[in-house]
Design a protein around this motif. Structure first.
Motif, PDB file in Angstrom:
ATOM      1  N   ASN A 214      46.260  37.656  52.006  1.00 44.24           N
ATOM      2  CA  ASN A 214      46.648  38.482  50.856  1.00 44.24           C
ATOM      3  C   ASN A 214      46.353  37.759  49.545  1.00 44.24           C
ATOM      4  OD1 ASN A 214      47.567  40.584  52.463  1.00 44.24           O
ATOM      5  ND2 ASN A 214      49.698  39.879  52.446  1.00 44.24           N
ATOM      6  N   GLY A 215      46.625  36.458  49.520  1.00 49.63           N
ATOM      7  CA  GLY A 215      46.350  35.679  48.317  1.00 49.63           C
ATOM      8  C   GLY A 215      44.866  35.587  48.020  1.00 49.63           C
ATOM      9  N   VAL A 216      44.072  35.398  49.059  1.00 46.38           N
ATOM     10  CA  VAL A 216      42.616  35.331  48.885  1.00 46.38           C
ATOM     11  C   VAL A 216      42.091  36.667  48.375  1.00 46.38           C
ATOM     12  CG1 VAL A 216      40.407  35.079  50.092  1.00 46.38           C
ATOM     13  CG2 VAL A 216      42.306  33.513  50.605  1.00 46.38           C
ATOM     14  N   GLU A 217      42.548  37.755  48.979  1.00 44.27           N
ATOM     15  CA  GLU A 217      42.086  39.086  48.559  1.00 44.27           C
ATOM     16  C   GLU A 217      42.437  39.350  47.106  1.00 44.27           C
ATOM     17  OE1 GLU A 217      41.871  43.332  47.872  1.00 44.27           O
ATOM     18  OE2 GLU A 217      43.723  42.141  47.858  1.00 44.27           O
ATOM     19  N   PHE A 218      43.623  38.928  46.675  1.00 49.26           N
ATOM     20  CA  PHE A 218      44.027  39.090  45.278  1.00 49.26           C
ATOM     21  C   PHE A 218      43.079  38.344  44.344  1.00 49.26           C
ATOM     22  CE2 PHE A 218      46.351  36.966  41.770  1.00 49.26           C
ATOM     23  CZ  PHE A 218      46.526  38.069  40.954  1.00 49.26           C
ATOM     24  N   LEU A 219      42.749  37.103  44.681  1.00 49.67           N
ATOM     25  CA  LEU A 219      41.893  36.309  43.813  1.00 49.67           C
ATOM     26  C   LEU A 219      40.454  36.838  43.779  1.00 49.67           C
ATOM     27  CD1 LEU A 219      43.187  32.716  44.626  1.00 49.67           C
ATOM     28  CD2 LEU A 219      43.526  34.014  42.503  1.00 49.67           C
ATOM     29  N   LEU A 220      40.046  37.559  44.797  1.00 46.99           N
ATOM     30  CA  LEU A 220      38.720  38.168  44.802  1.00 46.99           C
ATOM     31  C   LEU A 220      38.688  39.494  44.055  1.00 46.99           C
ATOM     32  CD1 LEU A 220      37.505  37.594  48.483  1.00 46.99           C
ATOM     33  CD2 LEU A 220      36.767  36.368  46.438  1.00 46.99           C
ATOM     34  N   SER A 221      39.841  40.076  43.827  1.00 50.37           N
ATOM     35  CA  SER A 221      39.905  41.425  43.275  1.00 50.37           C
ATOM     36  C   SER A 221      39.887  41.411  41.745  1.00 50.37           C
ATOM     37  CB  SER A 221      41.177  42.128  43.755  1.00 50.37           C
ATOM     38  OG  SER A 221      42.311  41.616  43.073  1.00 50.37           O
ATOM     39  N   GLU A 222      39.701  42.589  41.183  1.00 47.73           N
ATOM     40  CA  GLU A 222      39.731  42.740  39.726  1.00 47.73           C
ATOM     41  C   GLU A 222      41.136  42.541  39.165  1.00 47.73           C
ATOM     42  OE1 GLU A 222      37.276  43.067  37.417  1.00 47.73           O
ATOM     43  OE2 GLU A 222      36.065  42.497  39.152  1.00 47.73           O
ATOM     44  N   LYS A 223      42.139  42.563  40.013  1.00 48.32           N
ATOM     45  CA  LYS A 223      43.503  42.318  39.560  1.00 48.32           C
ATOM     46  C   LYS A 223      43.658  40.900  39.013  1.00 48.32           C
ATOM     47  CE  LYS A 223      45.566  45.583  42.842  1.00 48.32           C
ATOM     48  NZ  LYS A 223      46.449  45.730  44.024  1.00 48.32           N
ATOM     49  N   SER A 224      42.748  40.007  39.396  1.00 46.48           N
ATOM     50  CA  SER A 224      42.809  38.623  38.914  1.00 46.48           C
ATOM     51  C   SER A 224      41.615  38.310  38.015  1.00 46.48           C
ATOM     52  CB  SER A 224      42.829  37.651  40.099  1.00 46.48           C
ATOM     53  OG  SER A 224      41.644  37.769  40.869  1.00 46.48           O
ATOM     54  N   SER A 225      41.123  39.304  37.308  1.00 53.07           N
ATOM     55  CA  SER A 225      39.866  39.172  36.558  1.00 53.07           C
ATOM     56  C   SER A 225      39.909  38.124  35.450  1.00 53.07           C
ATOM     57  CB  SER A 225      39.470  40.525  35.963  1.00 53.07           C
ATOM     58  OG  SER A 225      40.502  41.017  35.114  1.00 53.07           O
ATOM     59  N   TYR A 226      41.103  37.737  34.988  1.00 53.63           N
ATOM     60  CA  TYR A 226      41.215  36.735  33.920  1.00 53.63           C
ATOM     61  C   TYR A 226      41.808  35.435  34.461  1.00 53.63           C
ATOM     62  CZ  TYR A 226      41.558  35.220  29.018  1.00 53.63           C
ATOM     63  OH  TYR A 226      41.397  34.563  27.822  1.00 53.63           O
ATOM     64  N   ILE A 227      41.694  35.238  35.754  1.00 56.56           N
ATOM     65  CA  ILE A 227      42.223  34.035  36.398  1.00 56.56           C
ATOM     66  C   ILE A 227      41.063  33.218  36.957  1.00 56.56           C
ATOM     67  CG2 ILE A 227      43.655  33.129  38.270  1.00 56.56           C
ATOM     68  CD1 ILE A 227      45.331  35.673  38.082  1.00 56.56           C
ATOM     69  N   THR A 228      40.923  31.996  36.503  1.00 54.79           N
ATOM     70  CA  THR A 228      39.917  31.086  37.056  1.00 54.79           C
ATOM     71  C   THR A 228      40.408  29.652  36.893  1.00 54.79           C
ATOM     72  OG1 THR A 228      37.547  30.620  37.185  1.00 54.79           O
ATOM     73  CG2 THR A 228      38.501  30.801  34.968  1.00 54.79           C
ATOM     74  N   GLY A 229      39.985  28.799  37.803  1.00 55.20           N
ATOM     75  CA  GLY A 229      40.384  27.392  37.761  1.00 55.20           C
ATOM     76  C   GLY A 229      41.819  27.145  38.185  1.00 55.20           C
ATOM     77  N   GLN A 230      42.399  28.092  38.920  1.00 54.02           N
ATOM     78  CA  GLN A 230      43.812  27.991  39.283  1.00 54.02           C
ATOM     79  C   GLN A 230      44.003  27.743  40.781  1.00 54.02           C
ATOM     80  OE1 GLN A 230      46.050  27.985  36.673  1.00 54.02           O
ATOM     81  NE2 GLN A 230      44.078  27.995  35.607  1.00 54.02           N
ATOM     82  N   VAL A 231      45.176  27.226  41.114  1.00 54.78           N
ATOM     83  CA  VAL A 231      45.553  26.992  42.504  1.00 54.78           C
ATOM     84  C   VAL A 231      46.770  27.856  42.821  1.00 54.78           C
ATOM     85  CG1 VAL A 231      46.259  25.316  44.233  1.00 54.78           C
ATOM     86  CG2 VAL A 231      44.697  24.627  42.392  1.00 54.78           C
ATOM     87  N   LEU A 232      46.613  28.776  43.723  1.00 52.89           N
ATOM     88  CA  LEU A 232      47.706  29.658  44.138  1.00 52.89           C
ATOM     89  C   LEU A 232      48.407  29.038  45.333  1.00 52.89           C
ATOM     90  CD1 LEU A 232      49.273  32.332  43.942  1.00 52.89           C
ATOM     91  CD2 LEU A 232      47.483  33.373  45.357  1.00 52.89           C
ATOM     92  N   ALA A 233      49.637  28.567  45.125  1.00 54.44           N
ATOM     93  CA  ALA A 233      50.405  27.962  46.219  1.00 54.44           C
ATOM     94  C   ALA A 233      51.031  29.060  47.068  1.00 54.44           C
ATOM     95  CB  ALA A 233      51.484  27.047  45.649  1.00 54.44           C
ATOM     96  N   ILE A 234      50.754  29.027  48.359  1.00 46.74           N
ATOM     97  CA  ILE A 234      51.314  30.012  49.288  1.00 46.74           C
ATOM     98  C   ILE A 234      52.128  29.216  50.303  1.00 46.74           C
ATOM     99  CG2 ILE A 234      50.762  31.896  50.896  1.00 46.74           C
ATOM    100  CD1 ILE A 234      48.062  32.185  49.464  1.00 46.74           C
TER     101      ILE A 234
END
Length: 240
Positions: A214-234
């Motif tokens: 789910n976290g990977v899919e979010f980071l690939l989606s347009e919902k995260s379009s202004y997110i880069t260089g970040q680490v999502l802790a799951i």
């Protein structure tokens, strides 16, 4: 228009969950695997009904030139999920040089060189994406997993640095850092040890491969379009 994502290590527990999630979201997939033909065949059967194009590619990422076997079979691509990897448990004093070299090649050298080869194809899309599946140990380090923590930490540095380099090309780069996840890698622990780990986690349980997906899919989606260089802790609040 089909959107193609390369998922490395797609036959493992987390890779399989990521692949199913992305296929169900409408992506077509290049599915990398190495030795686990049986699991790859099962994955292909499971995602067939989603109607995308799913291309299995066998390549040995520990081999010095293994990643080139994959590059030659990839044409159009919109995103990469660097998920291939394995754990290594034990004292640093017991680490063999061959083990260290294999671990570094699998988790660091191969993703680095594979990305180098595929960036021109991503740049053509003007909306590329890279997600690296690292680990909580890349953030905090773990005793008895010093070598593994080292390569996972290198992956996070890779994501942060590459995100700055590729942002002008409209390619985003992020990472996820799973904590204790219910996969076959956890089978080396006894039931009592797993209960002790769960007791340390504020959420009171281990995570699932699907939650990582789910976290990977979010980071690939347009919902995260202004997110880069970040680490999502799951990780259920563990070791934050």
């Amino acid at each position: 228009m089909k959107r193609f994502v390369l998922v490395t290590g797609a036959s493992g527990a987390i890779g399989k969950a990521i692949s199913i999630k992305l296929a169900s979201s409408g992506y077509s997939l290049y599915l990398h695997y190495d030795r686990n033909q049986k699991e790859m065949d099962a994955l292909l059967r499971e995602i067939d009904s989603f109607g995308g194009e799913y291309i299995p590619i066998k390549a040995n990422f520990v081999s010095k030139t293994g990643y080139l076997e994959l590059v030659d079979q990839i044409f159009s691509i919109d995103a990469i999920v660097h998920n291939a990897g394995n754990a290594l448990y034990g004292l640093l004093e017991d680490l063999e040089e061959e083990e260290a070299e294999a671990l570094i090649r699998l988790h660091v050298t191969t993703p680095l060189l594979l990305t180098k080869k595929l960036v021109p194809k991503l740049r053509q899309k003007q909306n590329g994406n890279i997600v690296i599946v690292s680990s909580v140990w890349g953030q905090t380090g773990a005793s008895y997993e010093v070598a593994y923590s080292t390569v996972k930490g290198a992956q996070l540095a890779f994501a942060k640095a590459l995100s700055k380099e590729l942002a002008p090309s409209k390619i985003r780069v992020n990472a996820v850092a799973p904590g204790a996840i219910q996969t076959p890698l956890m089978e080396k622990f006894s039931e009592e040890e797993l209960d002790a780990i769960a007791a340390e986690i504020p959420s009171g349980r281990l995570g699932t491969p699907e939650e990582v997906a789910n976290g990977v899919e979010f980071l690939l989606s347009e919902k995260s379009s202004y997110i880069t260089g970040q680490v999502l802790a799951i990780n259920g609040g563990w070791l934050t």
